[in-house]
Design an enzyme around this catalytic site. Structure first.
Site, mmCIF file in Angstrom:
data_model
loop_
_atom_site.group_PDB
_atom_site.id
_atom_site.type_symbol
_atom_site.label_atom_id
_atom_site.label_comp_id
_atom_site.label_asym_id
_atom_site.label_seq_id
_atom_site.Cartn_x
_atom_site.Cartn_y
_atom_site.Cartn_z
ATOM 1 N N CYS B 400 -9.997 0.995 -7.711
ATOM 2 C CA CYS B 400 -8.972 0.860 -8.739
ATOM 3 C C CYS B 400 -9.521 1.031 -10.149
ATOM 4 C CB CYS B 400 -8.256 -0.475 -8.603
ATOM 5 S SG CYS B 400 -9.352 -1.888 -8.704
ATOM 6 N N HIS B 444 -8.165 -6.688 -9.588
ATOM 7 C CA HIS B 444 -7.545 -5.374 -9.712
ATOM 8 C C HIS B 444 -7.624 -4.922 -11.167
ATOM 9 C CE1 HIS B 444 -5.189 -2.119 -8.238
ATOM 10 N NE2 HIS B 444 -4.126 -2.375 -8.993
ATOM 11 N N ASP B 459 0.182 1.753 -12.730
ATOM 12 C CA ASP B 459 -0.913 1.458 -11.796
ATOM 13 C C ASP B 459 -1.247 2.702 -10.991
ATOM 14 O OD1 ASP B 459 -2.784 0.437 -10.166
ATOM 15 O OD2 ASP B 459 -1.531 -1.103 -9.255
#
Lengths: 302, 650
Positions: B400, B444, B459
């Site tokens: 991520c 994250h 995202d």
């Protein structure tokens, strides 16, 4: 008065060595106006006990040796024609005394036995249509040999029931027997007994027995014991008379201990002597198995 | 002279104290103090002599000097702990008098209390409680030459139950004072997200299964997983490889929430955060109401007033909408692109010509990730200094952090203000226990870009690996990656895993009900007590008084029954339990006589009781009953200790 009674007990203990319990039971039986059956081998001191009792209580004392040919008349007395006065006169037998020692009662014929037992129960003798009252108090000490011997007729259950207690003196302890041999003055000691209680005093004490308190729970305990015997398959059921006898003996026992109330321990103390011969007539007094069993199995919550 | 039991026991207890204070110690001081304890242990076996007071003083002075020299390393607080431990340990080594030992025991109590500075978990609370018990035993040994016999211990322990109401009362009612001194920040390594992220840092973080924080929602239902973005930090400075928090971030002005948008529904929740040794805390979207115990930061973030060294709990309300921009400087700051990653710059320029509108551009970037051969992996290849170029055009696989970093930079290069946001996404919802568990594993990173004063959340991971956002990390990884994730060894056995989960839940309740009981809650308790009194007080008082009266009457009635009505046998059994064991046919009086024989010390007592008993039962003497009852009652403890004679069968 009770103190004197206890003093007599002490003296009796000096004559019959090492048997305080049996002496107490015998006195208890006397106090409860019951008759005593002594079951023992010959030579165990039965006669001595009876004699000592009679002496110390200033009772008239007669002894009859029961044999198979003893007739009721020999015991009760008979009406004799007096050739001089040309009259029938009653010759009282040995039964007309305060204390009768009926030695070896099981040797006599059933007829004689029942004559005596009738006298014991009724406190009177009827001969030839005349009723003769027995002296008061009237106390019978019968003895019998526990071994089955030929020529004896055992007392039937109904007649055993007339005896308030059955007691066995049993062998003395070694120490007591040593003492007996060492002094060898048994007979002379008997005569030393001086503390006597008058007949009136004795009767007065006897009248006190019913006044001893027996609390309700205690009566229930007696009923428990009796009831338990009636459910037990191996023993004869105890009769209401037995229950009454038990209470009477327990009261007398309490009185002997200078109490005016009966405790469960009193009941238990007299129970084997009072109940064993009623539970199992063939048993021996020395081995009070059934009554012990009953005492053990009946819950006592007192 | 003190006995060896005391010495041995004390040495053992001090070892436990040393271990409890472990967080305050450094390795060398721990070993040094351990040395003292082993010396004490040797003393307790008479292997080495007692230290003279002089020697002990010299050793104390030397060691204390060492500690003073390293006070900078320890910090004042931990230094204090060192000195406390040192004094207790050396006191034991030179212990001679009873009074000194007593002092030592009290110092132990104090040290045990201090250990709560370092431990708040339930398990350790029990450990600390047992050290209190051990110290109590030590206290006992001061006065008795022998250890407590187990038999007596088990008999007296129930009396401790009497403490519980006092203890609960103190817990609930004792005023919660705010701490008199501030705990210094410790040397502990921080956990959770650091102040900068570079490729690989989040991958390391997700290796940990440790709890980051727990959340309970006021309405009992969490927002859907795809909306659970827990913001912790914003990273606004980029040097081509590393994103970091801007230096003057906390000095920026706060922006009040726009009243026009407050129509958006807000959700309230409570967060219990584990110790992270950082100040930053977690919040959803835009926090609107903030607990007084925490502070608001710019960019819609919240932080604790001090670094979080203990588990803390705080309440928040959030509106699920993007954060508003605070000032012009913020947007300028987030447009800085620097002189690096030229390839991506060119790519961004091309793309922005095709999609000039910012939202379209953002969508196009995600489409790029979707359509090209990009991979989502926990073990990406290493990147060079130009990390975004390297990632976008070379390796094309990342976690991520890589995607967020590249997206934010591309946005900036297209002239749209953008930043990387670090935090946690998702979390495990336990419906029965009614709380959300967020672990380090859920760490994250994502992107926010600014359009018209409002930050929009983007995202990129959701584009490349939608499962990550929808159902958590484990689902989104390949099998090989999943294996490389370290999992707690307990989790591999289903039963143990179940136990582990239950302990986790228990720990949650512990923190909610015990640690979370703060001044506010106490005030609320007082308030509700007062309200209850005002509303139902009088009725309640009557009810309670009525109940008490009934209880008293029942008690008196029982006593009366016992005194006058209860059967003799039941009464005796009630007070003299030994009678239960008498042979069935044995009269009570005889049993009492037997008991008197087997308990000569109580013989006269028993015999006179027996006398009264017989008087009552066989002579129906009520006076005797009253006397007997009185005697039974006053001596009721004596009767319980009777020795059974032969023939009594328990």
């Amino acid at each position: 008065m009770l103190q004197q009674f206890n003093a007599i007990e002490t003296h009796l203990n000096q004559v019959i060595l090492g048997k305080p319990q049996q002496i107490k039971l015998a006195l208890c039986c006397l106090l409860a106006k019951g008759h005593l059956l002594l079951e023992d081998l010959p030579g165990m001191g039965k006669t001595t006990l009876a004699h000592a009792l009679a002496n110390s209580l200033s009772l008239s004392y007669r002894r009859v040796q029961f044999t198979s040919d003893l007739l009721p008349g020999d015991l009760l007395g008979m009406t004799i024609y007096d050739t001089r006065s040309h009259q029938f006169s009653f010759k009282p037998g040995p039964v007309f005394s305060h204390l009768l020692l009926a030695d070896e009662i099981n040797r006599a014929s059933p007829k004689t036995q029942s004559a005596l037992l009738e006298a014991m129960e009724e406190q009177q003798v009827s001969i030839d249509g005349e009723t003769h009252a027995l002296p008061k108090p009237f106390f019978v000490i019968a003895t019998q040999n526990p071994l089955d011997q030929s020529g004896t007729s055992a007392l039937p259950e109904s007649q055993l029931d007339r005896f308030l207690m059955r007691v066995s003196l049993g062998f003395p302890s070694r120490a007591a027997e040593f003492e007996l041999l060492d002094s060898d003055r048994g007979q002379s000691r008997l005569e030393l007994l001086s503390d006597t209680l008058s007949i009136e005093q004795l009767m007065h004490l006897q009248q006190q027995v019913p006044n001893v308190t027996a609390a309700e729970p205690l009566l229930h305990y007696i009923l428990d014991l009796v009831g338990h015997s009636r459910q037990h398959p191996d023993m004869l059921p105890l009769s209401p008379r037995a229950a009454k006898a038990l209470l009477q003996a327990a009261k007398s026992w309490a009185l002997l201990h200078q109490r005016n109330y009966v405790t469960a321990e009193d009941v238990q103390a007299v129970f084997p002597s009072v109940a064993e011969h009623r539970l199992a007539p063939k048993s021996h007094a020395a081995d009070a198995r059934w009554s012990a069993l009953l005492l053990k199995e009946t819950p006592c919550q007192l | 002279m003190l006995n060896l039991h005391f010495q041995r026991h004390a040495a053992l207890l001090q070892l436990a104290l040393l271990l409890l204070l472990w967080p305050a110690l450094s390795l060398w001081s721990f070993l040094l103090l351990l040395g003292f304890i082993s010396f004490a242990a040797l003393q307790s076996f008479d292997k080495v002599p007692k230290l003279s007071l002089k020697t002990a003083n010299i050793v104390a002075a030397l060691t204390a000097t060492l500690f003073v020299l390293s006070i900078r390393q320890f910090g004042a607080m931990h230094f204090l702990m060192h000195i406390l431990l040192l004094s207790a340990l050396l006191r034991l080594l030179a212990l001679r008098h009873h009074g000194e030992a007593q002092q030592l025991v009290w110092v132990h109590y104090f040290i045990i209390g201090c250990s709560f500075l370092f431990h708040q978990s339930m398990t350790l609370a029990f450990v600390i409680l047992s050290t209190v018990a051990a110290n109590l035993h030590l206290h006992y040994l001061l006065f008795s030459p022998e250890p407590v016999p187990w038999k007596r211990l088990s008999r007296t322990t129930p009396y401790l139950l009497w403490i519980i109401p006092v203890w609960l009362g103190l817990f609930l009612l004792f005023p919660r004072l705010s701490p008199l001194w501030q705990l210094p920040s410790s040397q502990q390594a921080i956990s959770g997200l650091a102040n900068d992220i570079e490729p690989g840092s989040i991958e390391q973080l997700v290796q940990s299964d440790a709890t980051a924080f727990r959340v309970s929602f006021d309405n009992g239902v969490p927002p859907p997983q795809s909306q659970r973005y827990w913001r912790a930090k914003v990273f606004e400075q980029f040097d081509g490889r590393r994103w970091s928090v801007e230096r003057d971030f906390s000095k920026r002005s706060l922006r009040q929430s726009d009243p026009a948008t407050s129509a958006v529904e807000s959700i309230s929740y409570q967060i219990i955060a584990e110790a992270s040794y950082q100040q930053s805390l977690f919040s959803l979207a835009t926090p609107t109401q903030v607990d007084s115990s925490i502070e608001s930061l710019p960019a819609g973030l919240v932080q604790a007033k001090r670094p979080v060294t203990q588990r803390i709990s705080y309440r928040l309300s959030s509106q699920l909408r993007g954060v508003m921009s605070t000032d012009q400087r913020e947007s300028e700051l987030n447009q800085v692109i620097g002189e690096h990653n030229p390839q991506s710059y060119r790519f961004a320029q091309q793309l922005s010509q095709r999609y000039p509108e910012p939202h379209h551009f953002a969508e196009a970037v995600l489409d790029h990730f979707r359509q090209q051969a990009f991979y989502y992996t926990l073990n990406p290849p290493r990147l060079g200094a130009q990390s975004v170029d390297d990632f976008l055009f070379n390796t094309r696989s990342g976690f991520c952090g890589h995607y967020a970093s590249a997206t934010a930079l591309l946005l900036r290069q297209a002239g749209i203000p953008a930043r990387v946001v670090g935090g946690y996404q998702g979390g495990l919802w336990y419906p029965e226990q009614n709380y959300l568990l967020v672990r380090q594993r859920d760490a994250h990173a994502w992107v926010e870009y600014l359009v018209e004063e409002q930050w929009h959340q983007l995202d990129p991971t959701a584009a490349i690996a939608p499962e990550r956002v929808l159902s958590g990390l484990d689902e989104s990884l390949s099998d090989a990656d999943r294996l490389s994730l370290s999992s707690p060894w307990l989790a591999s056995v289903p039963l143990l895993n179940q136990v582990r989960l239950q302990l986790l839940h228990l720990d949650y309740y512990w923190s909610v009900w015990v640690l979370g009981f703060n001044q506010q809650r106490q005030t609320a308790l007082w308030q509700s007590l007062y309200n209850a009194w005002r509303d139902y007080g009088r009725t309640g008082l009557y009810v309670v008084a009525g109940l008490l009266a009934l209880l008293c009457m029942a008690g008196l009635w029982y006593l009366y029954r016992l005194k006058t009505k209860t059967g003799s046998y039941q009464l005796m059994l009630r007070f003299i339990p030994a009678l239960r064991y008498k042979p069935e046919g044995m009269p009570v009086s005889q049993a009492l006589a037997r008991l008197a024989q087997s308990n000569p010390a109580l013989a006269s007592e028993l015999n006179s009781t027996n006398q009264l008993y017989q008087q009552w039962v066989f002579a129906s003497d009520q006076q005797a009953r009253t006397e007997l009852f009185h005697r039974l009652k006053t001596k009721h403890k004596t009767w319980k200790r009777l020795q059974l004679p032969d023939g009594f069968q328990p």
